[in-house]
Structures are given as C-alpha cells and as structure tokens.
Design a protein around this motif. Structure first.
Motif, PDB file in Angstrom:
ATOM      1  N   GLU A 215       0.840  -1.191   0.000  1.00 14.97           N
ATOM      2  CA  GLU A 215       0.000   0.000   0.000  1.00 14.97           C
ATOM      3  C   GLU A 215       0.879   1.245   0.000  1.00 14.97           C
ATOM      4  O   GLU A 215       1.762   1.390   0.851  1.00 14.97           O
ATOM      5  CB  GLU A 215      -0.912   0.022   1.230  1.00 14.97           C
ATOM      6  CG  GLU A 215      -1.898  -1.133   1.277  1.00 14.97           C
ATOM      7  CD  GLU A 215      -2.764  -1.074   2.526  1.00 14.97           C
ATOM      8  OE1 GLU A 215      -3.956  -0.692   2.407  1.00 14.97           O
ATOM      9  OE2 GLU A 215      -2.242  -1.386   3.600  1.00 14.97           O
ATOM     10  N   MET A 217       1.155   4.841   0.908  1.00 19.02           N
ATOM     11  CA  MET A 217       0.531   5.782   1.828  1.00 19.02           C
ATOM     12  C   MET A 217       1.255   7.122   1.702  1.00 19.02           C
ATOM     13  O   MET A 217       2.260   7.242   1.016  1.00 19.02           O
ATOM     14  CB  MET A 217       0.632   5.269   3.276  1.00 19.02           C
ATOM     15  CG  MET A 217       0.325   3.799   3.452  1.00 19.02           C
ATOM     16  SD  MET A 217      -1.415   3.416   3.310  1.00 19.02           S
ATOM     17  CE  MET A 217      -1.993   3.925   4.927  1.00 19.02           C
ATOM     18  N   ASP A 218       0.746   8.151   2.363  1.00 20.73           N
ATOM     19  CA  ASP A 218       1.447   9.427   2.402  1.00 20.73           C
ATOM     20  C   ASP A 218       2.735   9.261   3.205  1.00 20.73           C
ATOM     21  O   ASP A 218       2.714   9.048   4.402  1.00 20.73           O
ATOM     22  CB  ASP A 218       0.571  10.504   3.060  1.00 20.73           C
ATOM     23  CG  ASP A 218      -0.543  10.982   2.142  1.00 20.73           C
ATOM     24  OD1 ASP A 218      -0.329  10.986   0.925  1.00 20.73           O
ATOM     25  OD2 ASP A 218      -1.624  11.333   2.639  1.00 20.73           O
ATOM     26  N   ARG A 240      -3.079   4.610  -1.913  1.00 17.89           N
ATOM     27  CA  ARG A 240      -3.955   5.171  -0.878  1.00 17.89           C
ATOM     28  C   ARG A 240      -3.786   6.687  -0.744  1.00 17.89           C
ATOM     29  O   ARG A 240      -4.318   7.291   0.167  1.00 17.89           O
ATOM     30  CB  ARG A 240      -3.654   4.524   0.479  1.00 17.89           C
ATOM     31  CG  ARG A 240      -3.702   2.998   0.497  1.00 17.89           C
ATOM     32  CD  ARG A 240      -5.077   2.464   0.240  1.00 17.89           C
ATOM     33  NE  ARG A 240      -5.143   1.027   0.509  1.00 17.89           N
ATOM     34  CZ  ARG A 240      -6.139   0.234   0.105  1.00 17.89           C
ATOM     35  NH1 ARG A 240      -7.146   0.763  -0.588  1.00 17.89           N
ATOM     36  NH2 ARG A 240      -6.123  -1.052   0.381  1.00 17.89           N
ATOM     37  N   THR A 241      -3.016   7.303  -1.637  1.00 19.90           N
ATOM     38  CA  THR A 241      -2.801   8.749  -1.553  1.00 19.90           C
ATOM     39  C   THR A 241      -3.864   9.478  -2.384  1.00 19.90           C
ATOM     40  O   THR A 241      -4.524   8.880  -3.235  1.00 19.90           O
ATOM     41  CB  THR A 241      -1.412   9.139  -2.072  1.00 19.90           C
ATOM     42  OG1 THR A 241      -1.385   9.044  -3.494  1.00 19.90           O
ATOM     43  CG2 THR A 241      -0.338   8.233  -1.486  1.00 19.90           C
TER      44      THR A 241
END
Length: 475
Positions: A215, A217-218, A240-241
């Motif tokens: 995943e 992510m930021d 997921r960003t």
C-alpha cells in the motif's frame, strides 16, 4: 523567449547589482538548457558553468524565484545513496530526521544533509518533470531519485535505466498488479520514486512468499520489507494517496553479494559536486528579505552544527548625537547600517537584526564573515577620516546554533551567539576580536595578512562562559 519569461527577465535586468551579461546568460540557460538541467539545479553549478561569482548566482536564483521564473525545493540528502528526499512544503515542514527507505537509514536534518535545489516554473517553461506521474522512469529515474549534485558514471546510469522492469501511473485509489519472475540473490523494489518510498523485496531460492500486497501511503509504503521466493511472483500495489503516482517494479542494479561487500568499487567515479545547502540559503541576505513567509519548523527550530555569528558595536555614537544633533546623527547611524548591510550581503551573509547601534549578522562559513568584518572596519575608518569620528568594534565566533522564528523573522540562539556577543565586548575601538575556530579556519590567515592586520592572542573570561576563551585581537 515567451512573453511570460520576457516580462520576468526585465524585473531581473532592473536590479542594479548584477554584472553586465549575467541576466542574459541566465535567460539563455532558462530558454535553451535541456529539461533535465532545469530540474533541481543549483546556483553553484550555474555559477561554475557560466563564470558568475557564487554570491551573485545565489542572489540571481533567489530573485528569479521571487519573480516566478524558478521554484525552490528543500531536500535531505541520504549520505549513503545520495537520494534527494524532498520536502514539498519547504522549510516549515522540515522534520528532525527523514528515513531513506532504500538504504533503510534515518537521515538527520543537519548542515551537510540539507540541499536547496531550483526548478524552472511551469509559467515560463513547461518541462516533463512538472508531471512526474507521466515520466519515463527508464530515462528519468536517476534525476527523480537522486541529487543532481551527484555525478554518476555512465555505466551506473545505464544500469539504472535498465533496472526499471515496468512502471505505470496509478490514479488515487488505483490498484495495479505486477507479475514477474524474480531471481534468487537479487534485490527488487516496488517503488514510488517521486515520494521516495519503497517496498524492498529480498529474493531467496528456497523461502519466502510468492504474492505481495503493498500500500502506497502518504510518506511511506507498507510493508517496507518482504522476503519472497524466487520464481514467478505476484506484486499488487494500492495507491492510498489523494494524488496520481508513478509506481514501478525496479530490479536493484547490484546483487545482494555486491551490495554487502563490493559497493565502493561498483560506485567508483560517483562524486558529489558542491551543492547549495540550507544553511547557506538561510544566511543569505536576499532570502531573508524576499522570503519572510518561509518559517522555521515550530518543533525546536532548526539545528546547525556550525554557523558563524558576527556582532558589531558603534563606538562614539552617543557623543555624535550630542555633538551634531539628533537628526544628523540618526541619519549617519542609519547610513552606517546600510553600508554594513551591503558589506555583509557581498560576502553571502545576512543582517539578522540591529540592537541600538549594534548589528548581529550570520554567515554559513567563518572566512566570508572575516572578510566582511575587515571591510566594515575599513569603511568606518574612511567615514571617520571624513569627520564622523566613529569607530567599530567587531566580534566573531563559529559553532553550533539553533535557528528559530521570532516575531515573524529568522533569529538564532545558543551559546555560539552568546560567545560572539561577549567577544565583541572584548574588542577595542577599531578592532576585530575573533575566537580560535575563526582564526584557524581555512583561508583566515590569508585574509588577515591581506588586510594588513596584526593578531594578538590572549585568554579572556567571558560572562556566562565557563573557563577562559582564546581570543585574537586584530588591529
């Protein structure tokens, strides 16, 4: 040249401090340089290539940024691989450390790890790096991941290009599956290079998984490390960003055994050019004047391992007010501030503040501060010969300090500041007092000789400083 660029270039031409031809060289650079040369470039590199003094090039790049020709980006440099770990929100968002996920090390925010780079603004010239999610990573992986100040041998460049097995632009919420045969003893990465985040895949012949879900992510990719079994492997990545991201499957350009035992020979020829550091930026007068909105991180300020602090005091100003009257004396003192400000700026420093008739200034290195100090005393002597009867006292010290935001302005605190102020108090009229770190700095002796100053060494007790301090009086 576009109209947008032409108008902004005229703003630079109006600035009186640039030498003839400097702005024209810069305009040609912006209009004709290859796109990769306009991405995360350095004023120091422009200075070397165009034959422009470094301080003038820095001033030029900062004023061009203020005029909308360039944009600057702060990054931390990984000391192992040279990765440029970007900080999108610039100075205010710098944290005390940042992880290089490729090397799996933490990089502290310090003098020698902060680089400030400049890219052309899209308003004046569009380049492919303005759309990083559409880049060809086989061509641009090196520029995207690493500092442009790192010179890389052609064989390593070729290996980097060949290392990208597959890449795709993944929209927000998007999912993509890579399917590849992975070789035992190799290292692979699921990578989002623009975000500097990676999932490291260590391939073993007889253990590990054959399916990986990762995943984006930021600021990170989860998981960060997975052991996989050699053979065909399914690698699924979820974005997921909130932004599109260019993601890739990268085969590391060294094997595991090379990485553990022979990396120096494999990277021989890769060197770092001098880069424009964060310390040199914040101590530059033009940055201080044009970018007041750039704030220091609120959590503990910004630490510098070494900075040179200069204090001056104007001896005789009280008598001057009495002798020639408030208005004339005030005008002369203000003129003195302007002269000192220009001399400080010429050496790449910045005037931090005035305190009564005194000045506090900061410099990235000791020798420019010493050059400024000798020029200051010469100029005040000249004014005194013309009847002003003013004398300057100057003190310099080099050491660690903390940059903080105070009253919406950049200021400095710490024992280095205290010592510099106390050393200035030791100086006599028309005298420069410096500490051992300044006196011993490379090039300091040449400056002292060129200024025809005599150095007298003594041990002094400074208020608030334990023990005696070695001070050199220059007169």
């Amino acid at each position: 040249m576009s109209v947008a660029l032409e108008n902004r270039i005229e703003v630079l031409r109006a600035h009186r401090h640039f030498r003839p031809g400097t702005v024209d060289r810069f305009a040609r650079f912006i209009t004709t340089a290859p796109e990769e040369a306009l991405f995360r470039t350095s004023p120091l590199h422009f200075a070397a290539d165009a034959g422009v003094p470094e301080n003038e090039a820095i001033d030029l790049f900062l004023r061009a940024t203020h005029a909308g020709i360039l944009e600057f980006t702060w990054g931390l440099l990984c000391p192992w691989c040279g990765a440029f770990l970007t900080t999108p929100a610039a100075l205010r968002s710098l944290s005390r450390e940042r992880d290089c996920q490729m090397c799996r090390v933490s990089v502290r925010t310090e003098d020698d790890t902060m680089e400030v780079a400049f890219s052309v603004a899209p308003a004046v010239r569009r380049i492919r790096f303005h759309q990083p999610d559409s880049l060809d990573l086989q061509r641009d992986l090196l520029a995207l991941m690493f500092s442009q100040s790192r010179t890389v041998p052609e064989n390593i460049r070729q290996l980097l290009g060949e290392s990208v097995l597959e890449s795709i632009s993944l929209p927000p919420g998007g999912v993509h599956r890579f399917t590849q045969r992975l070789e035992a003893g190799r290292i692979y990465f699921l990578a989002a290079p623009i975000h500097h985040v990676y999932c490291k895949l260590e391939v073993s012949a007889d253990e590990g998984v054959s399916s990986v879900d990762a995943e984006l992510m930021d600021g990170r990719m989860l998981p960060g490390l997975v052991k996989v079994r050699a053979g065909e492997v399914s690698l699924t990545i979820h974005n997921r960003t909130p932004d599109a991201a260019r993601v890739a499957l990268v085969k590391f350009w060294f094997t595991s055994s090379q990485l553990s035992c022979d990396i120096p020979s494999m990277t021989r020829g890769s060197t770092m050019r001098r880069y424009f550091s964060g310390k040199r930026l914040v101590t530059h007068q033009t940055f201080r004047e044009l970018f007041r909105a750039e704030s220091i991180p609120s959590e503990g300020g910004l630490e510098f391992k070494s900075m040179t602090v200069l204090f001056t005091d104007l001896k005789g100003s009280t008598e001057l007010y009495e002798r020639i009257g408030d208005m004339r004396a005030y005008g002369l003192v203000r003129e003195h501030f302007g002269v000192l400000r220009d001399l400080i700026a010429e050496q790449g420093g910045s005037m931090v503040k005035t305190i009564g008739d005194a000045v506090m200034a900061s410099f990235a290195e000791p020798t420019p501060a010493l050059e400024a100090a000798t020029a200051m005393t010469r100029e005040v002597r000249r004014v005194s010969r013309e009847g002003a009867q003013l004398q300057l006292k100057v003190g310099l010290h080099t050491g660690p300090c903390i940059a903080v935001e105070l009253n919406e302005r950049l200021d400095y605190f710490g024992q280095t500041v205290n010592v510099a102020a106390r050393v200035q108090g030791v100086a006599g009229a028309d005298e420069i007092a410096i500490t051992e770190p300044v006196y011993a700095a490379p090039g300091a002796q040449d400056i002292i000789r060129a200024a025809e100053l005599n150095a007298t060494r003594e041990r002094a007790l400074l208020k608030g400083v334990e023990g005696e301090t070695t001070v050199y009086r220059l007169r």
